[in-house]
Design a protein around this motif. Structure first.
Motif, mmCIF file in Angstrom:
data_model
loop_
_atom_site.group_PDB
_atom_site.id
_atom_site.type_symbol
_atom_site.label_atom_id
_atom_site.label_comp_id
_atom_site.label_asym_id
_atom_site.label_seq_id
_atom_site.Cartn_x
_atom_site.Cartn_y
_atom_site.Cartn_z
ATOM 1 N N THR A 272 0.870 -1.177 0.000
ATOM 2 C CA THR A 272 0.000 0.000 0.000
ATOM 3 C C THR A 272 0.908 1.228 0.000
ATOM 4 O O THR A 272 2.116 1.102 0.223
ATOM 5 C CB THR A 272 -0.922 -0.014 1.248
ATOM 6 O OG1 THR A 272 -1.868 1.047 1.136
ATOM 7 C CG2 THR A 272 -0.146 0.148 2.536
ATOM 8 N N LEU B 148 -0.342 6.719 -5.563
ATOM 9 C CA LEU B 148 -0.080 5.483 -6.310
ATOM 10 C C LEU B 148 -0.491 5.699 -7.755
ATOM 11 O O LEU B 148 -1.607 6.146 -8.019
ATOM 12 C CB LEU B 148 -0.883 4.317 -5.717
ATOM 13 C CG LEU B 148 -0.583 3.945 -4.267
ATOM 14 C CD1 LEU B 148 -1.591 2.917 -3.762
ATOM 15 C CD2 LEU B 148 0.846 3.405 -4.139
ATOM 16 N N ASP B 149 0.392 5.354 -8.662
ATOM 17 C CA ASP B 149 0.125 5.578 -10.079
ATOM 18 C C ASP B 149 -0.183 4.238 -10.742
ATOM 19 O O ASP B 149 0.580 3.289 -10.610
ATOM 20 C CB ASP B 149 1.369 6.219 -10.725
ATOM 21 C CG ASP B 149 1.030 6.842 -12.058
ATOM 22 O OD1 ASP B 149 -0.187 7.012 -12.342
ATOM 23 O OD2 ASP B 149 1.960 7.147 -12.819
ATOM 24 N N GLY B 150 -1.317 4.155 -11.445
ATOM 25 C CA GLY B 150 -1.664 2.909 -12.124
ATOM 26 C C GLY B 150 -3.123 2.904 -12.514
ATOM 27 O O GLY B 150 -3.743 3.945 -12.613
ATOM 28 N N GLU B 151 -3.658 1.696 -12.743
ATOM 29 C CA GLU B 151 -5.066 1.552 -13.092
ATOM 30 C C GLU B 151 -5.812 0.970 -11.901
ATOM 31 O O GLU B 151 -5.347 0.017 -11.272
ATOM 32 C CB GLU B 151 -5.219 0.651 -14.328
ATOM 33 C CG GLU B 151 -6.653 0.556 -14.820
ATOM 34 C CD GLU B 151 -6.797 -0.140 -16.176
ATOM 35 O OE1 GLU B 151 -5.786 -0.298 -16.900
ATOM 36 O OE2 GLU B 151 -7.936 -0.524 -16.491
ATOM 37 N N GLU B 152 -6.980 1.540 -11.589
ATOM 38 C CA GLU B 152 -7.749 1.079 -10.433
ATOM 39 C C GLU B 152 -8.625 -0.112 -10.779
ATOM 40 O O GLU B 152 -9.114 -0.224 -11.897
ATOM 41 C CB GLU B 152 -8.666 2.198 -9.938
ATOM 42 C CG GLU B 152 -7.991 3.150 -9.007
ATOM 43 C CD GLU B 152 -8.972 4.146 -8.405
ATOM 44 O OE1 GLU B 152 -8.970 5.288 -8.892
ATOM 45 O OE2 GLU B 152 -9.714 3.781 -7.478
ATOM 46 N N GLN C 224 -14.789 -2.640 -12.397
ATOM 47 C CA GLN C 224 -14.228 -1.299 -12.475
ATOM 48 C C GLN C 224 -15.377 -0.303 -12.379
ATOM 49 O O GLN C 224 -16.405 -0.469 -13.031
ATOM 50 C CB GLN C 224 -13.446 -1.114 -13.779
ATOM 51 C CG GLN C 224 -12.022 -0.665 -13.522
ATOM 52 C CD GLN C 224 -11.055 -1.044 -14.629
ATOM 53 O OE1 GLN C 224 -11.455 -1.506 -15.689
ATOM 54 N NE2 GLN C 224 -9.782 -0.849 -14.380
ATOM 55 N N MET D 178 -4.934 -0.410 -6.614
ATOM 56 C CA MET D 178 -4.245 0.277 -7.709
ATOM 57 C C MET D 178 -3.251 -0.742 -8.259
ATOM 58 O O MET D 178 -2.439 -1.294 -7.509
ATOM 59 C CB MET D 178 -3.512 1.521 -7.202
ATOM 60 C CG MET D 178 -2.984 2.394 -8.321
ATOM 61 S SD MET D 178 -4.308 3.247 -9.216
ATOM 62 C CE MET D 178 -4.538 4.701 -8.186
ATOM 63 N N THR E 58 -0.179 -1.066 -9.896
ATOM 64 C CA THR E 58 0.977 -0.229 -10.213
ATOM 65 C C THR E 58 2.033 -1.085 -10.914
ATOM 66 O O THR E 58 1.841 -2.293 -11.100
ATOM 67 C CB THR E 58 1.596 0.376 -8.932
ATOM 68 O OG1 THR E 58 2.232 -0.680 -8.199
ATOM 69 C CG2 THR E 58 0.540 1.044 -8.058
ATOM 70 N N ILE F 157 -5.597 0.417 -1.985
ATOM 71 C CA ILE F 157 -5.988 1.812 -1.747
ATOM 72 C C ILE F 157 -6.848 1.872 -0.495
ATOM 73 O O ILE F 157 -6.649 2.688 0.381
ATOM 74 C CB ILE F 157 -6.777 2.397 -2.940
ATOM 75 C CG1 ILE F 157 -5.909 2.443 -4.201
ATOM 76 C CG2 ILE F 157 -7.269 3.801 -2.605
ATOM 77 C CD1 ILE F 157 -6.650 2.961 -5.422
#
Ligand code: AMP
Ligand code: GLY
Length: 422
Positions: A117, A187-191, A210, A272, A274, A281
């Protein structure tokens, strides 16, 4: 089995629709319910905040099992009250519901059990929180610790934005929920949303989805409770699901049991994905709304024994089967949502349900025989298809048949997955 369902949203309509199909169901009540739920269960005008009244109703009707939809009654301890009265319940104790009720609590569990996390610190005063933000720099995320109806999180792209969010929290913008603040790394990425049943000792992975949190097309505008969802989430490959179970869900389950508060109910993990893999999250301790609607459309198994297994510790003896066909739901909301909106506006036509197509009710009511919109999120127009693109087309065709002047929806639910398919 005699069952009582607590709640009144689209999530609860989807649960009611699915539960009512169970051959095990003998009597089905819902409190307070809504006009869609009334197709499947007898509505009871119970004050669900009055836990003694809920227990008394269960005793009077010899209810065998209570399914709690929303988080607020769980955090307030309704499951504890029911269990103390020897009534089986789907949903965690107040202590275990802290996973949703306190972001700081969850972060501490993550730290203790090495669950991936964002790095974080907890603060109970503004000066220390601000000093931390200045030291870390932006982007950075500021969160009110407690339940803030999805509004307590600021993803700050600048230090100034983060400092303002800290002031908001400590100046009472979120009431008690903001008395403590968690600051965490961006945090960078797709949820993705991951759902997993748990009986305290065993976990059963359900499915992925999603959500679309922003009110406007192209993910613009303010955050909402969710404007639409689809399942499965393509980013959650079999490998990501396996890693999520091993690295996030299983240690959480162990940690909760070790701390004396075993978790029973559904883990709704906000993830997330990443570059490092799945990172947590947040946890919710109930099904997502509208994610539940698409999950229920895809679930082939009987829901009732699955939820009951969480309550009686036999989750290792059941399994869940899913349709491979994706499902997609479009939320129709009152114009003005998530700000203020007119109430009691008439809905004069709804499409007929058919195989793989269903309109779930959220904020609706019957007034003098007319269906009216009473809430912000009002209808969930849901369809399945061979692809997300096909489910999307069907859902929007159905939405076009809804006659409701004061309603609106996003026009691009599923865009990420549809782009991938293309
Ligand atoms: P939450 O209420 O914790 O789900 O946060 C609301 C939304 O804020 C999430 O769905 C994410 O889009 C975003 N968010 C929360 N925490 C982070 C983080 N550490 N990094 C990036 N985005 C975040
Ligand atoms: N759709 C997000 C939630 O239920 O929290």
């Amino acid at each position: 089995m005699r069952v009582l369902l607590i709640g009144s949203g689209g999530r609860e309509h989807a649960l009611a629709w699915k539960l009512a199909q169970s051959p095990l169901m003998t009597e089905f009540y819902a409190a307070p319910g809504n006009p869609g739920i009334a197709d499947h269960a007898t509505l009871v005008a119970l004050d669900v905040d009055n836990h003694d009244a809920v227990v008394a109703f269960c005793k009077e009707k010899a209810i065998d099992f209570v399914v709690v939809g929303p988080e607020a009654p769980l955090v307030a301890g309704i499951a504890d009250k029911l269990r103390a009265a020897d009534i089986a319940v789907f949903g965690p104790s107040a202590a275990a519901a802290q996973l949703e009720g306190s972001k700081g609590f969850t972060k501490d569990i993550c730290a203790r059990y090495d669950i991936p996390t964002g790095a974080y610190q907890r603060f109970n005063n503004a000066p220390k929180a601000k000093a931390y933000v200045r030291a870390q720099g932006a982007p950075i995320v500021v969160k009110a610790d407690g339940l803030a109806a999805g509004k307590g999180v600021t993803v700050a792209m600048t230090v100034d934005e983060a400092l303002a969010a800290i002031d908001d929290c400590f100046e009472g913008a979120f009431g008690e929920a903001g008395a403590e603040v968690v600051i965490e790394a961006f945090l960078d990425g797709e949820e993705a949303s991951f759902f997993c049943l748990c009986d305290g000792k065993h976990a059963l992975a359900l499915a992925t989805a999603q959500d679309h949190k922003r009110v406007g097309d192209g993910d613009t505008g303010p955050n909402t409770g969710g404007m639409g969802a689809y399942s499965p989430a393509p980013v959650m490959t079999a490998e990501m699901v396996e890693r999520t179970m091993k690295e996030i869900i299983e240690p959480t389950m162990r940690g909760m049991a070790e701390s004396g508060h075993p978790f029973s109910g559904v883990f709704f993990a906000g993830l997330m994905i990443t570059a490092k893999g799945p990172e947590l999250i947040e946890y919710n301790v109930r099904f997502g709304d509208p994610e539940c609607q698409v999950l229920m459309m895809r679930l082939k198994s009987d829901l009732l024994p699955l939820l009951f297994a969480c309550a009686n510790g036999t989750l290792d003896q059941v399994g869940a089967e899913w349709s491979d066909d994706p499902a997609l739901t479009v939320v129709m909301a009152s114009k003005g949502y998530p700000g203020s909106y007119a109430k009691n506006t008439p809905i004069t036509a709804l499409p007929e349900d058919s195989e793989g197509a269903k309109v779930f009710h959220a904020g609706t009511a019957l007034k003098d025989g007319t269906l009216v919109a009473t809430g912000g999120r009002v209808l969930n127009v849901t369809a399945t298809g061979k692809t997300v693109g096909e489910a999307q087309k069907r859902a929007y065709a159905l939405a076009g048949e809804v006659k409701w002047e004061n309603g609106f929806c996003r026009s691009d639910i599923g865009w990420r997955a549809v782009e991938r398919e293309a």
